[in-house]
Design a protein around this motif. Sequence first.
Motif, PDB file in Angstrom:
ATOM      1  N   ALA A 180      -7.661 -11.285 -59.237  1.00  0.00           N
ATOM      2  CA  ALA A 180      -6.312 -11.191 -58.674  1.00  0.00           C
ATOM      3  C   ALA A 180      -5.493 -10.210 -59.507  1.00  0.00           C
ATOM      4  O   ALA A 180      -5.605 -10.170 -60.725  1.00  0.00           O
ATOM      5  N   ARG A 181      -4.693  -9.394 -58.834  1.00  0.00           N
ATOM      6  CA  ARG A 181      -3.793  -8.447 -59.487  1.00  0.00           C
ATOM      7  C   ARG A 181      -4.526  -7.589 -60.540  1.00  0.00           C
ATOM      8  O   ARG A 181      -4.231  -7.658 -61.735  1.00  0.00           O
ATOM      9  N   GLU A 240      -4.384  -4.550 -61.350  1.00  0.00           N
ATOM     10  CA  GLU A 240      -3.542  -3.638 -62.121  1.00  0.00           C
ATOM     11  C   GLU A 240      -2.976  -4.346 -63.357  1.00  0.00           C
ATOM     12  O   GLU A 240      -3.013  -3.806 -64.470  1.00  0.00           O
ATOM     13  N   GLU A 241      -2.466  -5.559 -63.155  1.00  0.00           N
ATOM     14  CA  GLU A 241      -1.922  -6.332 -64.269  1.00  0.00           C
ATOM     15  C   GLU A 241      -3.027  -6.783 -65.218  1.00  0.00           C
ATOM     16  O   GLU A 241      -2.853  -6.796 -66.443  1.00  0.00           O
ATOM     17  N   TRP A 288      -7.389 -16.034 -66.851  1.00  0.00           N
ATOM     18  CA  TRP A 288      -6.570 -15.147 -66.006  1.00  0.00           C
ATOM     19  C   TRP A 288      -6.226 -15.889 -64.722  1.00  0.00           C
ATOM     20  O   TRP A 288      -7.107 -16.395 -64.066  1.00  0.00           O
TER      21      TRP A 288
END
Length: 278
Positions: free
Chosen positions: A24-25, A27-28, A278
């Motif tokens: 998930a996400r 980029e982060e 995460w």
Amino acid sequence: MKFTKMHGVGNDYVYVNGFTEDVARPEEFSIFISDRHKGIGSDGLVLILPSETCDFRMRMFNADGSEAQMCGNATRCIAKYVYDRGLTTKETISLETNGGVKILKLYPKNGKVDTVTVDMGEPILEAEKVPVTWSEAQLINRIIDFQPEKFSVTAVSMGNPHAVIFTKSKFSTLDIERIGRKIENHPMFPEKTNTEFVEIISPTLAKMRVWERGSGETQACGTGACATLVAAVLTGRLERKATIALLGGDLELEWNAENNHVFMTGPAVEVFSGEIEW
């Protein structure tokens, strides 16, 4: 989240198996895990994913979270990952990237991949496709004023943009962070750029330092080494087969005259695996 840390001549990324993990996400996540003090420490994140058209697909994210088209060193590590873990038994695989399809030739030793040759495809020299804002069709060996320095620049894309600069002095003491950051963000590069600073040692050997957009100076850059060979051949500095010596190790390059493809051969190394929240 299960991960594996790998590197190709010091260009290190965190690899996640997208067949079994859902990131998930990303980029982060890339920003988080790339931090060398508070995360795992890397030049970015690489996701190994299924593909509808190739054996595998990759997505890669720089340390600042931006998504890149591809990475030559990362492709070799993907080859090692999928072969060593039994995700494929093939010794030639196809890899879908945002920078086009790459063909990888694997060289196993004792059941594990040691080195990989990547067909990096044809270099792109058309200015608008690199992309670089330039009045002529190509930007080859032209002086550009980056204020206060002026550099002779050759623009090449290997699926991602590169500005290759040949330097005769101050190679080891070059203020690459200041200069690299300025060139990366220069308006003539609408998608920013990776920048290679190159010292020619002989017709078959060059030393290279690289500033990668979104990551800063790294130990190596496979696409940058390919762009360097192309720029050096075009300007009469290197032969079509040459070694590019980077801070993290050497890569063997060939720009084939018959099919116009650039081939890169180098090692792929697994460092460690683990799990992170995460």
